[in-house]
Scaffold this active site. Structure first.
Site, PDB file in Angstrom:
ATOM      1  N   GLU A  19      -0.411 -56.631 -43.390  1.00 33.64           N
ATOM      2  CA  GLU A  19      -0.365 -55.629 -42.217  1.00 33.64           C
ATOM      3  C   GLU A  19       1.189 -54.815 -42.255  1.00 33.64           C
ATOM      4  OE1 GLU A  19      -1.880 -56.591 -38.178  1.00 33.64           O
ATOM      5  OE2 GLU A  19       0.996 -56.574 -37.631  1.00 33.64           O
ATOM      6  N   THR A  50      -1.240 -50.980 -38.357  1.00 32.59           N
ATOM      7  CA  THR A  50      -2.115 -50.896 -36.956  1.00 32.59           C
ATOM      8  C   THR A  50      -2.268 -49.487 -36.449  1.00 32.59           C
ATOM      9  OG1 THR A  50       0.819 -51.517 -36.484  1.00 32.59           O
ATOM     10  CG2 THR A  50      -0.487 -53.227 -36.682  1.00 32.59           C
ATOM     11  N   ASP A 111      -3.605 -54.269 -27.250  1.00 35.89           N
ATOM     12  CA  ASP A 111      -2.360 -54.663 -25.733  1.00 35.89           C
ATOM     13  C   ASP A 111      -1.553 -53.640 -26.199  1.00 35.89           C
ATOM     14  OD1 ASP A 111      -3.406 -57.224 -25.483  1.00 35.89           O
ATOM     15  OD2 ASP A 111      -2.014 -58.281 -27.482  1.00 35.89           O
TER      16      ASP A 111
HETATM   17  P1  FAD Z   1     -11.359 -58.669 -27.926  1.00 33.24           P
HETATM   18  O1  FAD Z   1     -12.667 -59.349 -28.500  1.00 33.24           O
HETATM   19  O2  FAD Z   1     -12.164 -57.459 -26.757  1.00 33.24           O
HETATM   20  O3  FAD Z   1     -11.230 -59.538 -26.403  1.00 33.24           O
HETATM   21  C1  FAD Z   1     -10.186 -59.482 -25.461  1.00 33.24           C
HETATM   22  C2  FAD Z   1     -10.097 -60.858 -24.163  1.00 33.24           C
HETATM   23  O4  FAD Z   1     -11.557 -60.371 -23.664  1.00 33.24           O
HETATM   24  C3  FAD Z   1     -10.101 -61.879 -24.667  1.00 33.24           C
HETATM   25  O5  FAD Z   1      -9.680 -62.640 -23.437  1.00 33.24           O
HETATM   26  C4  FAD Z   1     -12.059 -62.323 -24.861  1.00 33.24           C
HETATM   27  O6  FAD Z   1     -12.680 -63.624 -24.510  1.00 33.24           O
HETATM   28  C5  FAD Z   1     -12.810 -61.846 -24.046  1.00 33.24           C
HETATM   29  N1  FAD Z   1     -14.150 -61.072 -24.313  1.00 33.24           N
HETATM   30  C6  FAD Z   1     -14.249 -60.375 -25.781  1.00 33.24           C
HETATM   31  N2  FAD Z   1     -15.681 -59.936 -25.281  1.00 33.24           N
HETATM   32  C7  FAD Z   1     -15.976 -60.219 -24.132  1.00 33.24           C
HETATM   33  C8  FAD Z   1     -17.042 -59.962 -23.392  1.00 33.24           C
HETATM   34  N3  FAD Z   1     -18.234 -58.881 -23.991  1.00 33.24           N
HETATM   35  N4  FAD Z   1     -17.073 -60.275 -22.439  1.00 33.24           N
HETATM   36  C9  FAD Z   1     -15.959 -61.290 -21.377  1.00 33.24           C
HETATM   37  N5  FAD Z   1     -15.028 -60.878 -21.964  1.00 33.24           N
HETATM   38  C10 FAD Z   1     -15.323 -60.484 -23.816  1.00 33.24           C
HETATM   39  N6  FAD Z   1      -3.331 -54.701 -30.579  1.00 33.24           N
HETATM   40  C11 FAD Z   1      -3.423 -53.614 -30.784  1.00 33.24           C
HETATM   41  O7  FAD Z   1      -2.767 -52.290 -29.857  1.00 33.24           O
HETATM   42  N7  FAD Z   1      -3.060 -53.115 -32.193  1.00 33.24           N
HETATM   43  C12 FAD Z   1      -3.651 -52.980 -33.242  1.00 33.24           C
HETATM   44  O8  FAD Z   1      -3.327 -52.744 -34.445  1.00 33.24           O
HETATM   45  C13 FAD Z   1      -3.641 -54.073 -33.160  1.00 33.24           C
HETATM   46  N8  FAD Z   1      -3.842 -55.380 -34.277  1.00 33.24           N
HETATM   47  C14 FAD Z   1      -4.073 -56.655 -34.684  1.00 33.24           C
HETATM   48  C15 FAD Z   1      -4.330 -57.363 -35.134  1.00 33.24           C
HETATM   49  C16 FAD Z   1      -4.670 -58.839 -35.416  1.00 33.24           C
HETATM   50  C17 FAD Z   1      -4.766 -59.276 -36.824  1.00 33.24           C
HETATM   51  C18 FAD Z   1      -4.367 -59.386 -34.138  1.00 33.24           C
HETATM   52  C19 FAD Z   1      -5.216 -60.704 -33.979  1.00 33.24           C
HETATM   53  C20 FAD Z   1      -4.543 -59.057 -32.965  1.00 33.24           C
HETATM   54  C21 FAD Z   1      -3.942 -57.302 -33.321  1.00 33.24           C
HETATM   55  N9  FAD Z   1      -4.006 -56.713 -31.693  1.00 33.24           N
HETATM   56  C22 FAD Z   1      -3.240 -55.907 -31.942  1.00 33.24           C
HETATM   57  C23 FAD Z   1      -3.783 -57.155 -30.696  1.00 33.24           C
HETATM   58  C24 FAD Z   1      -5.384 -57.893 -29.783  1.00 33.24           C
HETATM   59  O9  FAD Z   1      -5.423 -55.851 -29.733  1.00 33.24           O
HETATM   60  C25 FAD Z   1      -5.485 -58.282 -29.006  1.00 33.24           C
HETATM   61  O10 FAD Z   1      -4.978 -59.995 -28.802  1.00 33.24           O
HETATM   62  C26 FAD Z   1      -6.003 -58.292 -27.093  1.00 33.24           C
HETATM   63  O11 FAD Z   1      -5.206 -58.283 -26.519  1.00 33.24           O
HETATM   64  C27 FAD Z   1      -7.285 -58.395 -27.782  1.00 33.24           C
HETATM   65  O12 FAD Z   1      -8.218 -57.638 -28.589  1.00 33.24           O
HETATM   66  P2  FAD Z   1      -9.523 -58.520 -29.170  1.00 33.24           P
HETATM   67  O13 FAD Z   1      -9.292 -57.260 -30.236  1.00 33.24           O
HETATM   68  O14 FAD Z   1      -9.647 -59.644 -29.531  1.00 33.24           O
HETATM   69  O15 FAD Z   1      -9.787 -58.333 -27.795  1.00 33.24           O
END
Ligand code: FAD
Length: 289
Positions: A19, A50, A111
């Site tokens: 990454e 990112t 985030d």
């Molecule tokens: P989601 O899948 O939307 O989940 C977020 C929360 O909502 C969780 O608690 C989940 O259980 C809940 N949820 C999911 N779907 C639903 C639904 N339909 N109804 C109700 N609740 C739901 N962040 C950045 O800002 N920029 C980046 O480039 C970045 N890169 C990343 C790369 C990796 C490999 C990882 C693991 C994380 C990265 N992140 C990045 C961080 C990420 O954005 C955070 O972990 C964020 O808090 C959650 O993202 P997510 O895509 O898992 O969200």
């Protein structure tokens, strides 16, 4: 073959991916310029770039993704987040990638940055799954999503978090996990997905902890479990930044070795744009090609 899900599925050896961040300043730009050729020599399976939630790196992420696609031998995967964006903005970003020949998207909610006091402004699409669906409708992308082996910090319980991840992975092609230090957390996640009928590749994310302070901050914010042994090993050498770095690399290699030995499809290294630690991890694992 440029679709990362296909590359991972057809790989006869463990994948090694990295990454990168789009640089934020002339200094970080210079650092990336030095790192890129060193990282390219490792022939990583792919690199993900990112995206600043809310669009703070919108142009810089796009430019780096397209540059890596056109100017290097590495296949890029563009991160994109729903946070603070209208659906029409996300469509425009995805269409621009499609026109530039970018085939791989990591669909995320986003985030706020670690050093930000502000909360996250939700976007018109609330969750990553909505963006994964949107990306499917815009182009023939290979779509990855994030997974959290110890559960997402905002989730009320692990079972519902797992069920939501399973739904997300029904749409997406693969997942990349948040970093963690306990191999069992990853294998529990894989087992839980299998129990829910989801058998798509889940690539574990690995980081070399090179600063005790940053690690503790991340753990406080995300609820990440840091084993006492990891903490103690870093604490013991904490008066020397160089020693912390080399112990951090050792910790990352030991964890990766266990993950690969027990069947993980590959390793995704959160490089923090640091070539030296990434090269040491890749070579230490014998994954440089
Ligand atoms: P989601 O899948 O939307 O989940 C977020 C929360 O909502 C969780 O608690 C989940 O259980 C809940 N949820 C999911 N779907 C639903 C639904 N339909 N109804 C109700 N609740 C739901 N962040 C950045 O800002 N920029 C980046 O480039 C970045 N890169 C990343 C790369 C990796 C490999 C990882 C693991 C994380 C990265 N992140 C990045 C961080 C990420 O954005 C955070 O972990 C964020 O808090 C959650 O993202 P997510 O895509 O898992 O969200």
């Amino acid at each position: 073959m440029a679709k990362i899900a296909e590359i991972v599925a057809n790989s006869v050896r463990p994948t090694f991916s990295i990454e990168l961040w789009p640089p934020r300043s002339p200094e970080s730009e210079a650092k990336l310029e030095l790192a890129l050729p060193l990282l390219e020599r490792l022939h990583p399976t792919f690199t993900s770039i990112t995206y600043g939630a809310g669009g703070s790196t919108r142009e810089r992420t796009h430019d780096l993704v397209v540059r890596i696609k056109r100017m290097t031998s590495i296949e890029p995967m563009a991160h994109l987040t729903t946070a603070a964006h209208k659906k029409s903005e996300l469509v425009a970003i995805l269409e621009r990638y499609r026109s530039a020949g970018i085939e791989n998207i990591l669909a995320l909610r986003g985030d706020p940055p670690l050093d930000s006091q502000a909360g996250l402004e939700l976007g018109e699409l609330a969750h990553a799954i909505d963006l994964a669906k949107l990306a499917r409708s815009v182009g023939d992308f290979s779509i990855a999503v994030a997974a959290h082996p110890e559960g997402h910090p905002e989730s009320t319980d692990l079972n519902s978090d797992r069920a939501l991840l399973a739904s997300k992975l029904e749409i997406a092609d693969l997942a990349i996990t948040q970093f963690f230090f306990i191999a069992d957390s990853y294998f529990q996640l894989v087992e839980d997905m299998d129990r829910l009928g989801v058998r798509k590749p889940i690539i574990p994310g690995v980081i070399a902890p090179t600063s005790l302070k940053t690690l503790e901050r991340m753990a406080n914010l995300s609820g990440l479990k840091i084993p006492d042994a990891v903490h103690e090993r870093l604490y013991r050498v904490s008066d020397s930044a160089e020693s912390v770095k080399s112990v951090g690399v050792e910790i990352a290699i030991e964890l990766s070795e266990e993950l690969l030995r027990r069947g993980a499809p590959g390793i995704h290294v959160f490089t923090m744009n640091e070539a030296s630690t990434t090269v040491q991890i890749c070579e230490g694992l014998g994954l440089a090609r």
